[in-house]
Design an enzyme around this catalytic site. Structure first.
Site, PDB file in Angstrom:
ATOM      1  CE  LYS A 179      -3.437   2.630   2.570  1.00 24.84           C
ATOM      2  NZ  LYS A 179      -2.582   3.834   2.714  1.00 24.84           N
ATOM      3  N   GLY A 206       5.614   3.984  10.732  1.00 22.40           N
ATOM      4  CA  GLY A 206       4.798   5.188  10.802  1.00 22.40           C
ATOM      5  C   GLY A 206       4.501   5.578  12.234  1.00 22.40           C
ATOM      6  CB  SER A 207       1.818   7.687  13.616  1.00 21.14           C
ATOM      7  OG  SER A 207       0.626   7.010  13.217  1.00 21.14           O
ATOM      8  N   GLY A 209      -1.232   4.818  14.025  1.00 22.10           N
ATOM      9  CA  GLY A 209      -1.449   3.974  12.855  1.00 22.10           C
ATOM     10  C   GLY A 209      -1.001   2.545  13.081  1.00 22.10           C
ATOM     11  N   GLY A 210       0.181   2.382  13.632  1.00 21.40           N
ATOM     12  CA  GLY A 210       0.704   1.033  13.869  1.00 21.40           C
ATOM     13  C   GLY A 210      -0.134   0.250  14.857  1.00 21.40           C
ATOM     14  CD  GLU A 250      11.038   2.402  12.632  1.00 21.51           C
ATOM     15  OE1 GLU A 250      11.142   3.642  12.769  1.00 21.51           O
ATOM     16  OE2 GLU A 250      11.568   1.773  11.706  1.00 21.51           O
ATOM     17  CB  CYS A 291      12.368   6.563  13.063  1.00 19.67           C
ATOM     18  SG  CYS A 291      13.420   5.629  11.965  1.00 19.67           S
ATOM     19  CD  GLU A 349       8.460  10.133  17.081  1.00 13.99           C
ATOM     20  OE1 GLU A 349       9.367  10.130  16.245  1.00 13.99           O
ATOM     21  OE2 GLU A 349       7.540   9.280  17.106  1.00 13.99           O
TER      22      GLU A 349
END
Length: 520
Positions: A184, A241-242, A245-246, A265, A302, A388
């Protein structure tokens, strides 16, 4: 190469959807042609159907055949030349030098995995031969090795349009493991994704890979992504990603009738500790290196250090105050990332002291660096200050004693990295700190900074939750291949039916564990 905006499904291209999306140049705010057609659920279904069939062929490809495929992908990406670099810079706002460097990293990891596959010992072959005369019961012949999981869904990252994208680390390690990939694309890198997707498609055809070994789908929402995670054909997910989202993908995956692993991650603050003796000796130099690392790439790595702990030191703070205003900001990757940065720094500034604000260039999503300061007591009162904020900001936390430093380390959640600056005497005196940090991170650094992640066999780019959803894994380096494999044991198989890696005569000449000893 002409961009079409069409989804890639195996060796075909589709645009059945009626909704289209466009990229944005974050430096200018201009929309970028062409229109990209959002994938439909029917197109996802077709990609899954193709991938399921392709896996039954691809899983049996030899290491040499898969290595040829990966090397051909690298060759086809190289052949894109300036077309890829120009689209990369337009969609990301990043400079061409960064595009060239990231392309080199992407090609390097493809070729590194090809080397791994040709050598072959990564499969962790183990052989314990039969003992028919053993008492009180005979021992069967048992042989085991890593085998591919199946179809893998991979999500593109916002901050690495190449190295954590279509032909990035997740895709490459899944291909190396023997898995098919449904990818995606990230909506911030639509054109870059199509260019690289076509390179993968072309490489698959040229090396006689099965139709369906790779598909690329476009979407700027959640429908296709969630459907990909929940699809019964998909056996694992790779995501960068965030945290939000993860975690959403992880929750969806474990709630399936057949749960699957999600290797997400999800970000990290990457704490830095500067110990007293080195602070006295090199405090000013460390302060400037810290500022450079915190603001590198507009803070969109990151591994940028988002928090630094030290025992009170006037010289260090004076150097930070003097030079923070000279730091350079830049264009952030998307308007959404810029807005989140502004919200996060605005919130933190209510509870901290602003040490310095750097310079922002012209640009649609441009921001300035912000360096903040607080003390241990204030951090303990508002622990969310240690979370973060993605972008060029960092928080300096001052402590009074060694004990406060150790307690701060104990209070940390999981991160990708932790860094300690110290003289040999400091490090001996603070071994307890090192012991604490080893349990908090995937990579522990002495007298350096975490920005810059080598792609090799020893790298671990992972860490305990919430940095990732599985602290036993890495998303960078060749160890990442085992995320997409599982061990399978073969009992009392005739030699002719065994994989080559487990046959008696070791035709691949790989290292194997035989009766507990590594041998060829």
């Amino acid at each position: 190469m002409q961009l079409t905006g069409r989804n890639i499904i195996g060796f075909e291209s589709f645009s059945e959807g009626t909704v289209a999306i466009q990229g944005i140049n974050p430096a200018t705010g201009e929309t970028l042609a062409p229109l990209f057609f959002k994938a439909t659920l029917d197109e996802l279904e077709y990609a899954a159907e193709k991938a399921e069939k392709a896996f039954q062929i691809y899983r049996k490809k030899s290491g040499f055949e898969k290595a040829n495929f990966l090397e051909k992908i690298a060759e086809e990406i190289e052949n894109l030349g300036d077309t890829l670099l120009e689209r990369y810079t337009m969609e990301s706002g990043l400079p061409q030098a960064r595009a060239i460097g990231e392309r080199g990293r992407t090609l390097g990891q493809l070729r590194l995995y090809a080397q791994l596959l040709r050598e072959g010992s990564w499969v962790n072959a183990r052989i314990d031969a039969a003992m028919p005369d053993r008492q009180p019961a005979p021992r069967p012949d048992l042989r085991s090795m890593e085998r591919p999981l199946g179809v893998v869904g991979v999500f593109g990252a916002s901050n690495f349009p190449l190295a954590f994208s279509v032909a990035g680390g997740d895709t490459t390690s899944a291909f190396a493991a023997g898995c098919c990939v449904i990818f995606k694309a990230h909506p911030a890198h639509l054109g870059t994704s199509e260019l690289v997707g076509k390179a993968v498609q072309k490489a698959a055809e040229a090396t006689n890979m099965p139709d369906g070994v790779f598909s690329l789908l476009f979407d700027d929402g959640h429908e296709v992504g969630m459907a990909l995670v929940k699809h019964p054909v998909v056996k694992a997910i790779g995501f960068t990603g965030s945290f939000k989202g993860g975690k959403a993908l992880f929750d969806a995956a474990v709630s399936r009738p057949q749960p699957i692993p999600v290797y997400a991650e999800m970000g990290s603050v990457n704490p830095v500790f500067v110990l007293p003796k080195i602070l006295a000796e090199k405090g000013r130099a460390i302060a400037n290196s810290y500022l450079a690392s915190a603001t590198l790439g507009v803070g969109q790595f990151c591994t940028n250090p988002g928090i630094l702990f030290l025992q009170n030191n006037k010289d260090f703070m004076e150097e930070i105050e003097k030079n923070a205003s000279n730091t350079q900001g830049g264009v952030m990757l998307t308007p959404g990332i810029r807005d989140a940065y502004v919200r996060g720094t605005d919130h933190s500034r209510q509870f901290t002291e602003v040490v310095g604000i750097g310079k922002a260039p012209e640009g649609f999503t441009a921001v300035e660096p912000i360096i903040l300061r607080t003390d241990i007591a204030s951090l303990n009162a508002k622990p969310e200050l240690a979370e973060e904020i993605f972008g060029p900001t960092s928080l300096v936390v001052e402590a009074n004693t060694k004990e406060e430093i150790l307690i701060a380390a104990q209070n940390l959640v999981g991160h990708l990295t932790a860094t300690v600056h110290g003289t040999p005497e400091d490090l001996e005196e603070y071994t307890e700190l090192l012991d604490i940090l080893e349990q908090k991170v995937g990579r522990l650094i002495i007298n350096g900074f975490p920005t810059g992640v080598e792609v090799n066999h020893a790298m671990v780019h992972g860490g305990p939750f919430p940095a990732t959803t599985d602290s036993r894994t890495t998303s960078v380096g060749t160890r990442a291949i085992t995320r997409f494999t599982r061990p399978v044991s073969f009992q009392d198989f005739p030699d002719s039916l065994l994989p080559d890696e487990l046959k008696d005569d070791n035709p691949l000449n790989i290292w194997r564990m035989i009766e507990g000893e590594l041998k060829k």
